[in-house]
Design an enzyme around this catalytic site. Structure first.
Site, PDB file in Angstrom:
ATOM      1  N   LYS A 266       1.748 -12.756 -11.359  1.00 40.41           N
ATOM      2  CA  LYS A 266       2.479 -11.696 -12.056  1.00 40.41           C
ATOM      3  C   LYS A 266       3.905 -12.085 -12.465  1.00 40.41           C
ATOM      4  O   LYS A 266       4.387 -11.664 -13.514  1.00 40.41           O
ATOM      5  CB  LYS A 266       2.540 -10.437 -11.176  1.00 40.41           C
ATOM      6  CG  LYS A 266       1.194  -9.756 -10.996  1.00 40.41           C
ATOM      7  CD  LYS A 266       1.341  -8.518 -10.122  1.00 40.41           C
ATOM      8  CE  LYS A 266       0.044  -7.750 -10.064  1.00 40.41           C
ATOM      9  NZ  LYS A 266       0.180  -6.464  -9.380  1.00 40.41           N
TER      10      LYS A 266
ATOM     11  N   ASP B  96       1.235  -0.687 -12.269  1.00 35.94           N
ATOM     12  CA  ASP B  96       0.905  -0.330 -10.876  1.00 35.94           C
ATOM     13  C   ASP B  96       1.630   0.944 -10.428  1.00 35.94           C
ATOM     14  O   ASP B  96       1.034   1.822  -9.804  1.00 35.94           O
ATOM     15  CB  ASP B  96       1.280  -1.470  -9.925  1.00 35.94           C
ATOM     16  CG  ASP B  96       0.450  -2.717 -10.154  1.00 35.94           C
ATOM     17  OD1 ASP B  96      -0.768  -2.598 -10.311  1.00 35.94           O
ATOM     18  OD2 ASP B  96       1.027  -3.815 -10.171  1.00 35.94           O
TER      19      ASP B  96
HETATM   20  P1  NAD Z   1       3.140  -8.194  -0.603  1.00 37.48           P
HETATM   21  O1  NAD Z   1       2.707  -9.401   0.164  1.00 37.48           O
HETATM   22  O2  NAD Z   1       3.879  -8.376  -1.876  1.00 37.48           O
HETATM   23  O3  NAD Z   1       4.056  -7.274   0.377  1.00 37.48           O
HETATM   24  C1  NAD Z   1       3.716  -7.106   1.723  1.00 37.48           C
HETATM   25  C2  NAD Z   1       4.592  -6.032   2.359  1.00 37.48           C
HETATM   26  O4  NAD Z   1       4.087  -5.761   3.677  1.00 37.48           O
HETATM   27  C3  NAD Z   1       6.059  -6.438   2.549  1.00 37.48           C
HETATM   28  O5  NAD Z   1       6.886  -5.293   2.402  1.00 37.48           O
HETATM   29  C4  NAD Z   1       6.092  -6.911   4.000  1.00 37.48           C
HETATM   30  O6  NAD Z   1       7.399  -6.820   4.588  1.00 37.48           O
HETATM   31  C5  NAD Z   1       5.141  -5.925   4.637  1.00 37.48           C
HETATM   32  N1  NAD Z   1       4.573  -6.384   5.896  1.00 37.48           N
HETATM   33  C6  NAD Z   1       3.852  -7.512   6.119  1.00 37.48           C
HETATM   34  N2  NAD Z   1       3.479  -7.579   7.415  1.00 37.48           N
HETATM   35  C7  NAD Z   1       3.996  -6.480   8.032  1.00 37.48           C
HETATM   36  C8  NAD Z   1       3.957  -5.969   9.353  1.00 37.48           C
HETATM   37  N3  NAD Z   1       3.315  -6.606  10.331  1.00 37.48           N
HETATM   38  N4  NAD Z   1       4.585  -4.789   9.620  1.00 37.48           N
HETATM   39  C9  NAD Z   1       5.225  -4.105   8.639  1.00 37.48           C
HETATM   40  N5  NAD Z   1       5.293  -4.540   7.358  1.00 37.48           N
HETATM   41  C10 NAD Z   1       4.679  -5.708   7.061  1.00 37.48           C
HETATM   42  O7  NAD Z   1       1.838  -7.323  -0.799  1.00 37.48           O
HETATM   43  P2  NAD Z   1       1.513  -6.256  -1.961  1.00 37.48           P
HETATM   44  O8  NAD Z   1       0.806  -6.951  -3.056  1.00 37.48           O
HETATM   45  O9  NAD Z   1       2.722  -5.469  -2.260  1.00 37.48           O
HETATM   46  O10 NAD Z   1       0.452  -5.340  -1.210  1.00 37.48           O
HETATM   47  C11 NAD Z   1       0.861  -4.390  -0.231  1.00 37.48           C
HETATM   48  C12 NAD Z   1      -0.287  -3.412  -0.012  1.00 37.48           C
HETATM   49  O11 NAD Z   1      -0.543  -2.707  -1.227  1.00 37.48           O
HETATM   50  C13 NAD Z   1      -1.601  -4.084   0.370  1.00 37.48           C
HETATM   51  O12 NAD Z   1      -2.197  -3.302   1.374  1.00 37.48           O
HETATM   52  C14 NAD Z   1      -2.436  -4.038  -0.891  1.00 37.48           C
HETATM   53  O13 NAD Z   1      -3.801  -3.909  -0.618  1.00 37.48           O
HETATM   54  C15 NAD Z   1      -1.922  -2.748  -1.517  1.00 37.48           C
HETATM   55  N6  NAD Z   1      -2.089  -2.720  -2.974  1.00 37.48           N
HETATM   56  C16 NAD Z   1      -2.844  -1.721  -3.465  1.00 37.48           C
HETATM   57  C17 NAD Z   1      -3.036  -1.610  -4.832  1.00 37.48           C
HETATM   58  C18 NAD Z   1      -3.890  -0.494  -5.333  1.00 37.48           C
HETATM   59  O14 NAD Z   1      -4.164  -0.472  -6.532  1.00 37.48           O
HETATM   60  N7  NAD Z   1      -4.270   0.439  -4.485  1.00 37.48           N
HETATM   61  C19 NAD Z   1      -2.437  -2.525  -5.705  1.00 37.48           C
HETATM   62  C20 NAD Z   1      -1.646  -3.549  -5.153  1.00 37.48           C
HETATM   63  C21 NAD Z   1      -1.484  -3.635  -3.780  1.00 37.48           C
END
Ligand code: NAD
Length: 290
Positions: A72, A108
């Site tokens: 992205k 998103d």
């Molecule tokens: P990312 O890797 O960019 O971000 C991860 C986030 O989780 C960060 O804020 C990090 O600090 C936090 N994190 C990691 N381990 C942690 C822990 N043990 N305790 C607390 N916080 C913790 O990931 P992303 O792409 O932003 O995805 C985040 C979530 O969003 C995922 O669950 C993903 O499935 C979901 N998501 C959903 C959609 C949808 O369409 N529903 C789209 C994108 C992402």
């Protein structure tokens, strides 16, 4: 597929991995249903090959591409124009090709907010507390500010994402000065409880709650934070009902799961590609049933 001819326009998802994606099914069903002469496929494109893939989009005169992780940010750097949200975030998930001019969007956050709206929840004028500072969280925070949220309190653990959260908060304040943006440590449970108690909406946009490693965990440790007027939404979609949502439901909160965000970010992209509305109710029924 006897509907494909020499005139059929091409769209694709790029990212890595992409094999598990539901996007080709959702878009191809919608093209067929609306009689649109397009086909949608998925290409596994590693981050270092993104410039080549974007050049190929122009060469093949593809109508557009969706972009997923980890591509992205690299794709954003190859755009001719950016939507307001993509400009603030520095990432794109939707590219529209208008005869060689590429515009990058990030749908998103819009998808997340439209999913809330589909559940009768508006963001305008509201206070939101949100856990997370990664890709999903950032897109949601920026769109909430652009859509008129009054205040956003962001919680993140003190990991590699924390500095990025602080930076993004400043970018949002600069772009939307009327929105108050606060950043706190996720480990500060008392502060989190205080902020959630004065919020209308709480969002989990971390990986906590996700299968297989975090399924039995929730970012909200103090259940007294849940009040009856609070809407609790999760971005995690596997499982559909996370521990956070179970706890919130048990405390009497309205809950919204992460599956709708996937659907509605696609609905926004579909509109950008075709100018038409995706047949949402049918797509929901076919591909997003709980
Ligand atoms: P990312 O890797 O960019 O971000 C991860 C986030 O989780 C960060 O804020 C990090 O600090 C936090 N994190 C990691 N381990 C942690 C822990 N043990 N305790 C607390 N916080 C913790 O990931 P992303 O792409 O932003 O995805 C985040 C979530 O969003 C995922 O669950 C993903 O499935 C979901 N998501 C959903 C959609 C949808 O369409 N529903 C789209 C994108 C992402």
């Amino acid at each position: 597929m006897d509907r494909i001819s020499g005139h059929t326009g091409l769209l694709a998802l790029i990212g890595s991995p992409v094999g598990h994606s539901g996007s080709p099914a959702m878009y191809n069903y919608s093209f067929e249903k609306l009689g649109l002469d397009y086909v949608y496929v998925a290409f596994d494109v590693k981050e270092d090959k993104v410039p080549d893939a974007i050049q190929a989009m122009k060469t093949f005169n593809m109508r557009g591409c969706n972009v997923t992780m980890p591509d992205k940010i690299a794709a954003c750097k190859c755009m001719d124009e950016l939507s307001p949200a993509a400009k603030i975030i520095g990432a794109v998930n939707t590219i529209v090709n208008d005869n060689g001019k590429l515009t990058g969007h990030i749908t998103d956050g819009e998808g997340f907010n439209n999913n809330l709206r589909d559940h009768g929840v508006e963001v305008k004028g509201k206070k939101i507390s949100i856990a997370g500072g990664g890709g999903a969280a950032t897109a949601i925070q920026v769109q909430m500010a652009l859509d008129g949220a009054r205040e956003i309190s962001i919680f993140n653990v003190k990991d590699a994402f924390f500095d990025r959260v602080v930076e993004m908060a400043e970018k949002i304040r600069n772009a939307v000065p009327e929105c108050v943006v606060n950043v706190f440590d996720l480990a500060d449970t008392a502060k989190m409880t205080e902020e959630i108690l004065s919020s209308d909406i709480f969002v989990n946009a971390t990986i906590v709650g996700m299968k297989p490693n975090f399924e039995d965990q929730s970012v909200v440790k103090d259940l007294s934070a849940f009040h009856k007027d609070l809407v609790v939404a999760d971005t995690v979609y596997n499982p559909a009902e996370t521990k956070l949502l179970k706890d919130a439901k048990a405390a009497g909160c309205k809950t919204v799961n992460g599956k709708g965000m996937l659907l509605w970010q696609g609905v926004s992209a579909f509109k950008l590609y075709t100018g038409q509305d995706m047949p949402v109710e049918e797509v929901k029924e076919l591909f997003f049933k709980d």
